[in-house]
Design a protein around this motif. Structure first.
Motif, short mmCIF file in Angstrom:
data_model
loop_
_atom_site.label_atom_id
_atom_site.label_comp_id
_atom_site.label_asym_id
_atom_site.label_seq_id
_atom_site.Cartn_x
_atom_site.Cartn_y
_atom_site.Cartn_z
N MET A 112 45.41 48.31 47.98
CA MET A 112 44.05 47.75 48.09
C MET A 112 43.54 47.35 46.70
SD MET A 112 43.36 48.04 51.39
CE MET A 112 41.59 48.04 51.66
N LEU A 113 43.70 48.29 45.78
CA LEU A 113 43.20 48.09 44.41
C LEU A 113 43.91 46.92 43.70
CD1 LEU A 113 42.68 51.07 42.00
CD2 LEU A 113 44.19 49.23 41.29
N MET A 114 45.21 46.86 43.85
CA MET A 114 45.99 45.80 43.17
C MET A 114 45.60 44.42 43.72
SD MET A 114 48.54 46.91 41.03
CE MET A 114 49.03 48.53 40.49
N THR A 115 45.45 44.32 45.04
CA THR A 115 45.12 43.01 45.62
C THR A 115 43.71 42.59 45.22
OG1 THR A 115 44.49 44.04 47.72
CG2 THR A 115 46.73 43.20 47.55
N HIS A 116 42.80 43.54 45.14
CA HIS A 116 41.44 43.18 44.68
C HIS A 116 41.48 42.70 43.22
CE1 HIS A 116 38.86 44.01 48.05
NE2 HIS A 116 39.32 45.24 48.20
N ALA A 117 42.30 43.36 42.40
CA ALA A 117 42.42 42.92 41.00
C ALA A 117 42.97 41.50 40.93
CB ALA A 117 43.33 43.89 40.23
N LEU A 118 43.93 41.21 41.80
CA LEU A 118 44.48 39.85 41.88
C LEU A 118 43.37 38.85 42.24
CD1 LEU A 118 47.83 39.87 43.92
CD2 LEU A 118 47.40 38.50 41.90
N ASP A 119 42.64 39.17 43.30
CA ASP A 119 41.57 38.27 43.77
C ASP A 119 40.57 37.98 42.65
OD1 ASP A 119 42.73 38.49 46.24
OD2 ASP A 119 41.01 39.43 47.23
N GLN A 120 40.27 39.01 41.88
CA GLN A 120 39.16 38.90 40.93
C GLN A 120 39.55 38.24 39.61
OE1 GLN A 120 37.42 42.84 40.74
NE2 GLN A 120 36.94 42.80 42.93
N PHE A 121 40.84 38.14 39.32
CA PHE A 121 41.26 37.55 38.05
C PHE A 121 40.79 36.10 37.94
CE2 PHE A 121 44.46 35.33 35.38
CZ PHE A 121 44.22 36.02 34.20
N ASP A 122 40.09 35.79 36.90
CA ASP A 122 39.56 34.44 36.70
C ASP A 122 38.98 34.36 35.29
OD1 ASP A 122 38.48 31.93 36.86
OD2 ASP A 122 37.03 32.40 38.45
N PRO A 123 39.86 34.28 34.27
CA PRO A 123 39.37 34.34 32.88
C PRO A 123 38.41 33.20 32.54
CG PRO A 123 41.70 33.71 32.95
CD PRO A 123 41.32 34.16 34.33
#
Lengths: 386, 386
Positions: free
Chosen positions: A285-296
Motif C-alpha cells: 500500500m505504502l509503496m504504491t502511494h509513494a509511486l502515485d505521489q512522485f511528481d518533482p
C-alpha cells in the motif's frame, strides 16, 4: 585492482548489513520517526578515494538483495544479478555497489512490520506514508555512515528510477551520474488506476482488517496475490506474453487449480501466490502511494525542466520498446526536460518484447549502453572532471 | 416509409419482449437446457419482404436494451443509442433492429439467476458454460420465431463482434453482411490474463461462496467492483484517461472515500460500485470464459481463413487507434484471413483516444463508415443481389 578480478562474473556470497540511524528523521508528511534501520548489501570494493560507489535504488517489490547469493545453495541470486557483478554492466571490479531495502519496506528495514516504540506493537497501517524524497534522505544518511560523499552513479529502474532522479535534484553535488531506467517523471492516470485497483484488491481481502492483520494473526494473501497478478500483467507486453504462453492450455508446470484453463492463468496464479508469501500488504500500500505521489515538477508549477535545473549529474535515460506501463514516451518527457534544462543527457529506447520487466534482464544493447556510460563516468573522474 | 421518419433521431419509448423457446437446446459442452427464454427489443419496422432486419450482438456487460428508453424519465437511453435510431448509423428508418440479452445473461434471459427446473433453485454457478456458438444458435431460434430468414446485417463490438463472425461462419445463407467492431478472432494471452484476474477478484470475495451467494442472501459486490475496475481501465486508453483525469485530485463528483487521492480513482470506484449493483457475478464468470474460449480457427488447425471459407457475407471490420485491449492488429488478423479466403471485406482503423470503449461512441468517421456500408447492403438488396 581487487582480488575479485580473478573471479568469474559471479559475485559469490554476500552479507546483509544493518545501518542504525540513532536519531529522529522528519518525513515529508510532517511525521517523525524517532530512529530507523536500513538493511543493505555491498558488492565490490570502495576505493581509497571513496569515489567509486554506485547506489542501486529498488522498485516496488524490490529489496536490498540485488546480487550474489546469501548461501551457496540459494536457488536464485539477487534480483539484479544479471546486471551487477565482475565485468557486468555494473562492474564490481571497478565500482563499489550499495543496495538497500527502502524505509517502509518489508525485508528488514524499518517499516510496517517494525515494532513502534510508542505502542510496543508493529506499526502496521500506522507506519507513516513515506515518499520518494524520504527514501533519498534516508539513503543519504546511509551514505554518510559509509563515508560516501559523492556517488559515481545513482541507478534505478521504475520506482528506482524516480529515486535516482530525486537524488540528482536533491543532492546535486553528491551525484556524478544518474541512470533512470523505465521510469516516469510522474504517473499517468492509467498508472494510478492500476495501483488503485491493486490496493483495492488488498483492502477487499477479508483478512486485511484495515491493515491490522498481523495483530489478528491473519495474512491477506488473496489480496496480495491479486495485486501481484495485476502488476505482473502490466509489467509484461501483449506480444511477450503471446510468445511465452500463446493460448496454450495449462501444462502442470505452474498452478493446477481445476478452474484454470490456460497456461498464462496458471503462471499468473503461481507468481501471485509466491509473492503473497514474501511480501507485506501494508508495504505494498505504502509503496504504491509513494509511486502515485512522485511528481518533482509539482513544486515548480509543473515545469520539470525547472525542477531539474539544479542537477549537476550526467544523465542516462533508458526505456524499452514494449514497456506500456512506463512507456518510452514517459522517458522522452524526462529527456526533453533535461535538454531544456541544458543538462548532459544520453538516452536510448531498447528494443525488447519483455515489457516493463525488461529493465531486469541482461539485454545486450541495454547492458552495453549502461556499461559504456559508467565507464565514461569513471574515465572522466580519472581525468579529473565530469 | 413508416411514421417514424417524422420523428427526430430519438427512438422514443421501447418495450421488452420475451421469446419462449419451448424445447431443449443442446449446448456445445454437451449439456442440455430443457427450454430457455430470451428477452429482446426491436426498433424500426420489419418490411413485408422481412429482409431488412439487423441483429445487434452485445458485449461482456451488455444486454437487450440497446436503444430508446423504457420510461420517459429514464436518465439514460439504451447502451448503443448513439448509433441506433432514425437517421443514425444503424438507421431505424430503414432497418428493423433486433437486440437481445444473451443466454447466460443477467438481464432477463435464461441464465444463472433463472430457476433450474430440476432443483427448484436458481442455477447459480451450475448454469452450463455457454460459448459464442451457443449464443448464435439461440439467436437463430429467436430469428426463426420472428420470421427472419436472413439478416441484412449482424453487428457487434468486442464480444459482440465475435458473435457476428460466428454467425457468418455458422449460417452463411442467413447473413447478408457482417460488421465486426473492435474484436479479435481469439483472445491473446494478455486478454485471458486480464479476464482471469477479474474472475479471481470475484472468487476472492468472501461473499462469492463458490457462486452460491444468492442462496446465502449475499452479493459479492466488492469482487464485482474490482472486476469492473480492471475491465474499465483496460477499455480506456492511457492518453484518454490522461486527458479526462490527468493527475487531478478528487473533486467530489464521484466517490469520496477518504483513502482516495486522485480523481481517476474516484471515477473508477464510482463505475465499479455502480456495476456491482446491476450485474451478476456468475454471469460475469460465464461471459469471460466464453470470451477466452472463442477461437473459430481451432477446428481448422488454427487456419482462420479456412474457418471463414464458408461465409457468404459482405464484411466490415472496424477498429480504433487507441484500443489496446482489442488492438487494430487483432482486427488486421481477421481482415487478412478474410482476404485470404477471398471474401468481400472493407475495413478501417478509426482514430480515437477513447480506447476499446470507442465502439460505443458516435465518432463521425466511425458512424459514417457504418452507415454507408449498411446503405450499400440495402442498395444491393434492392438491385437484387449481394
Amino acid at each position: 585492482m581487487s582480488a575479485q578480478t580473478i573471479q568469474a562474473d559471479a559475485i559469490g556470497l554476500v552479507e546483509v548489513h544493518t545501518f542504525q540511524h540513532g536519531g529522529p528523521l522528519v518525513l515529508q508528511n510532517g511525521a517523525t520517526l524517532q530512529n530507523f534501520e536500513l538493511v543493505y548489501e555491498t558488492y565490490g570494493q570502495l576505493n581509497s578515494a571513496r569515489d567509486n560507489a554506485i547506489l542501486i535504488c529498488h522498485a516496488l517489490s524490490g529489496h536490498h538483495h540485488a546480487a550474489g547469493r546469501h548461501h551457496p545453495d540459494d536457488a536464485k541470486p539477487g534480483w539484479w544479478d544479471a546486471c551487477i557483478g565482475p565485468g557486468k554492466a555494473i562492474d564490481t571490479n571497478q565500482f563499489f555497489v550499495l543496495s538497500l531495502n527502502n524505509l517502509g519496506g518489508c525485508h528488514g528495514s524499518t517499516g510496517p512490520k517494525t515494532i513502534n516504540p510508542e505502542t510496543g506493537k508493529a506499526y502496521g497501517p500506522d507506519f507513516p506514508q513515506v515518499v520518494v524524497r524520504d527514501w533519498v534522505t534516508s539513503q543519504a544518511k546511509l551514505a554518510d555512515h559509509l563515508g560516501i560523499e559523492t556517488f559515481a552513479a545513482v541507478i534505478g529502474g521504475s520506482l528506482g528510477g524516480m529515486q535516482a532522479m530525486q537524488w540528482a535534484i536533491e543532492y546535486p553535488d553528491r551525484v556524478r551520474s544518474c541512470v533512470i531506467i523505465a521510469a516516469a517523471a510522474k504517473l499517468s492516470a492509467q498508472n494510478i488506476a492500476f495501483n488503485e485497483i491493486a490496493r483495492q484488491a488488498i483492502v477487499s481481502d477479508q483478512n486485511y482488517l484495515d491493515g491490522r492483520y498481523e495483530e489478528a494473526d491473519k495474512i491477506p494473501n488473496r489480496g496480495l496475490m491479486l495485486a501481484r497478478m495485476i502488476g505482473h500483467v502490466t509489467y509484461l507486453s501483449d506480444d511477450g506474453m503471446g510468445n511465452k504462453f500463446g493460448r496454450e492450455v495449462k501444462s502442470g508446470e505452474f498452478d493446477q487449480d481445476e478452474s484454470i484453463e490456460f497456461q498464462v492463468e496458471s503462471y499468473l496464479h503461481y507468481q501471485g501466490r509466491a509473492f503473497s508469501k514474501y511480501f507485506d500488504a501494508n508495504t505494498y500500500m505504502l509503496m504504491t502511494h509513494a509511486l502515485d505521489q512522485f511528481d518533482p515538477a509539482r513544486g515548480h508549477a509543473g515545469d520539470l525542466a525547472e525542477a531539474l535545473s539544479a542537477a549537476q549529474a550526467r544523465f542516462l535515460v533508458l526505456s524499452f520498446s514494449s514497456d506500456w506501463r512506463f512507456s518510452s514516451q514517459r522517458s522522452q518527457e524526462i529527456i526533453d526536460a533535461l535538454i531544456t534544462a541544458r543538462k548532459n543527457v544520453a538516452s536510448a529506447v531498447v528494443e525488447s518484447e519483455h515489457g516493463h520487466d525488461s529493465f531486469l534482464l541482461p539485454l545486450t544493447r541495454y547492458t552495453t549502453i549502461m556499461k559504456t556510460f559508467l565507464q565514461r563516468v569513471l574515465d572522466e573522474m580519472r581525468e579529473g572532471g565530469a
